[in-house]
Design an enzyme around this catalytic site. Sequence first.
Site, short mmCIF file in Angstrom:
data_model
loop_
_atom_site.label_atom_id
_atom_site.label_comp_id
_atom_site.label_asym_id
_atom_site.label_seq_id
_atom_site.Cartn_x
_atom_site.Cartn_y
_atom_site.Cartn_z
N LYS A 1 42.71 -40.97 38.74
CA LYS A 1 43.05 -40.24 40.10
C LYS A 1 44.41 -40.48 40.18
O LYS A 1 44.84 -41.64 39.82
CB LYS A 1 42.30 -40.75 41.22
CG LYS A 1 42.46 -40.26 42.50
CD LYS A 1 41.62 -40.75 43.61
CE LYS A 1 42.00 -39.95 44.85
NZ LYS A 1 41.20 -40.64 46.09
N SER B 1 38.81 -36.75 49.18
CA SER B 1 40.20 -36.64 48.49
C SER B 1 40.08 -36.61 47.03
O SER B 1 41.03 -36.10 46.28
CB SER B 1 41.27 -37.83 49.04
OG SER B 1 40.82 -38.91 48.65
N SER C 1 35.82 -40.31 50.26
CA SER C 1 36.78 -39.73 49.09
C SER C 1 35.96 -39.55 47.84
O SER C 1 36.60 -38.85 46.81
CB SER C 1 37.98 -39.98 49.08
OG SER C 1 38.74 -39.45 50.32
#
Lengths: 95, 484, 476
Positions: free
Chosen positions: B76, B151, B175
């Site tokens: 990420k 997210s 998330s």
Amino acid sequence: MKFNNDEIKKIAHLARININELEASQVSEKLEGILGLIEQMTKVNTDGIEPMAHALDINQPLRQDKVTEADIRKKSLDLSEETDQSLFIVPRVIE
Amino acid sequence: MEKLSLRELSEGLKARKFSSVELTQFFLDRLEKYNLSINAFISIDKDKSLAMASRSDSIIKEGKQDYLTGVPIAQKDIFCAEGWKTTCGSKMLDNFISPYDATVIRKFNEISAVNLGKTNMDEFAMGSSNETSYYGNVKNPWNIKNVPGGSSGGSAAAVAAMLAPAATATDTGGSIRQPASLCGLTGLKPTYGLVSRYGMIAFASSLDQAGPMCHSAEDCAAMLNVMSGHDSKDSTSIEREKENYLNGIKDPIKGLKIGIPKEFFSEGLDPDVEKIIEQGINEYKKLGAEIVDISLPNNHLSIPVYYVIAPAEASSNLSRYDGVRYGYRTKEYDDLMDMYCKTREEGFGDEVKRRIMIGTYVLSAGYYDAYYLKAQKIRRLISEDFSKAFKKCDVILGPSAPSVAFPIGDKKEDPLKMYMQDVYTISTNLAGLPGLSMPAGLINNLPVGMQLIGNYFSEAKLLNIANVFQMNTDWHRLSPKGFE
Amino acid sequence: MEWDIVIGIETHVQLKTKSKIFSGASASFGGEPNAHACLVSLAYPGVLPVLNEEAVNCAIRFGLAVDAKIAKKSIFARKNYFYPDLPKGYQISQFELPIVGEGSLSISMGDDNKIVRILRAHLEEDAGKSVHGVEEGKSGIDLNRAGTPLLEIVTEPDMSSAEEAVSYAKKLHELVQWIGICDGNMQEGNFRCDVNVSVKKKGDKQLGTRREIKNLNSFKFIKQAVDYEVNWQIERLEDGGAIKQSTILFDPDSGETREMRSKEEANDYRYFPDPDLLPLEISQEKINVIKAEMYELPNEMKARLIKEFDLSSYDADGITSNIAVANYFEDLLTFNVSAKLASNWILTNLFSRLNELSIDIENCPLKASKLAQLILRIEDKTISNNAAKKVFDEIWDQDKSVDDVIEKLGLKQISNVNEIENILNQVLQDNEAMVEEYKSGKDKAFNALIGQVMKASKGKANPGQVSQLLKEKLKN
């Protein structure tokens, strides 16, 4: 909770974010919505409840007083938009 | 090859069925072919990845292979990786080449896993649909008109579309679990403090926690083995003996007490999702689990509490982005104040600015007690609800998200609707508990996630419970069409 | 109209640690700009603070030294404001629960002692520096200092004159060096005072509005700034004006104070507990260990010197005025010299020479071991006190032994009774008139006779012995 544009601008200024009139009114509408949501909290009785700042109840660990970090100016100065003589350059700071 | 589990990839590398370079090239080729359609990655650096793969191959040749040595992992873009552009989904950091490695990145480097690239995400992890990214929205591989959740939407989409065998992700209010749910994956948010936050760009420090995003619980266990562990660079990292999460992952779950919180099945939950969760519960009953009713009476307050605490911490965490030392700086400015205000106006997106302003407001003079302090007190009430519940049950089960993946643009203009996406996930972040989402069914060919919430440091148990489910079902093996 | 002056002081004491308070970057002064700016000092995305144990220990030492309560649990908070020398956009400080609670410090004003109450002391990080003049219209930012550990010590508004403020600042300055938590180098900004000044009509209960003079880094400036500010406030009030609470700077060149432009807008620091740092819990065991390791405090040492060595209060004050003097004194005592002589020599001869040359006792070229030799020669009566002063001059900054100098200058006292008696007899013979005068009751003649003996012996006769022998002779 209602915001007028001046209040929104004051908050924006505190957060150092430029905002124009139009944006201010759009933002205030959304902030009012969010604060409306937050208002649900006011009905809850929290007398005598200890605030919870951390998820876990542990103590602050301590670090030994040793110098472990090297000079990284070769990297750090490169990452800045403006530097001179090893300094980060900004518009004049007024004291 | 794209459907192999991490264990199978590890065994394949060990048996020299393929090399890390071949494996990495294979996924890089898939990235080239499919990333454009789903926009799951922000940065891809083939040379870097292949160089890492080649190093992994020599380590494998020396026989020093670890479980994930040579396996390409998508990271990420919230994790700083030295020499990699690290943006956190923001224009503010579009030019930021990280000078250092996050602890999570370092741990993957230490076992010589391959960094396959940096995945797309909501800007500064603020969002539940991946529509706030400066790099454009990520599309859900199951239906590219829909959002992947957020997210960690890039990580979810990348793994769902089999562009990466596994990915790292982070979870502040859901998330990891909500995008895992929307993309048909298994994702784990560990106990706060289990995985180091050092080098993970902060959104809300007291809630942020990194975890894996994978196809299966077994894969998650292998990833967590790498990611977890005490870190002296993070004061909130927990000192405890390191576990092997693969141990006992197949243990029978007979007699397990599963708590069902009635609050997770009230209004707001899509009835079709509810049906699928009920099927999941029935599956567990068949496996010998006992179902108990529990209550989390303050769960409905978790969203308001979260939208005070998270923006408050974020407003302060994001003050460092001022254009002075790194990151974006506006092109024209009159003076220092002008430089600050324009830099931050132009460098941040709307949702981020909104949350900074909310956070600034709730912390400001005269409002602190009514908002921030009050929220912290209710946070304790929410946390205590869980302690009470865990006296009655071993694990809590419910939906991960109120609905399946929704169309892109559907909730973008209505923050309140968007925030409801995290109604079942936020409370665990507030309490600091571990939570896992795994696929439990499909509605109109869109995945539905089922959530398990455990007590502190019960990750091994959660992974075991999820793995046993996955040994007996196939939901986690389904993949979206069009990525073969 | 008569006015009361009310002064409170907040002092930023830079703690003597090797590394910064929340990172392993060097905390040493100077260096190329930004050479000590590590990842944490630069506030890169994702970096986190970890607290330096030595900074905590320093705070505990201070708390013990001012008899304050050490908080079992203290909290770090973020003070949010934007400034280019503040890289995170917030300063990590302590707000609601500081590490050191209420204590006190006693200051001497002439013969009187006055207690200044310490309200609190808390740990925090320092900011970086803005450097001007690098480029026209621009400032340069140097983050070497960013993150160095500070202890901010806050008093109650207990001082009522510039002199008291200076006396407090000096006393505190000595104390923090005494307990080894600060270098005390004021030029390098290791010890900076923010002085809050207000005035009120004499006897009024209600305090006046205060103005805070920022960043005074010399005792002289504290005196000048407070004097100027007090006059300014009184004049303004007497002219019917009002005082607005504000932050001001003192300009040493003009000797005036002025409002800080950057602080004009009302500050809203939005303090909240730092989620990256956990509550700091300090056990009684830890406090006990630190207490046991601590050197005797100045007031404790003073009391001991008076009791054990019968020093005067004034002398004991002098010896305990700073740690370096006290150490010099203790060093002398290790050579078994008399404490009184040691104290006299330090406070008179040594101090006046150091003053003449404007050097600190730390840099004194005359080592305690050598001064001790000299004092021992006075004690064993080899030389007189006066002769010792000549030796002192010779050995001050030169590599000569005390005994060689005594030998070379021929300063050895004549303590041999026969030798003195011979000289004495000669003097009595030569000065019969004086002897008669003495015998007729003029005591003054006695001293004159001693003077003659000393003159005849070229100053080498032991004056005590001379006096004793003379008395005996004159009796007959």
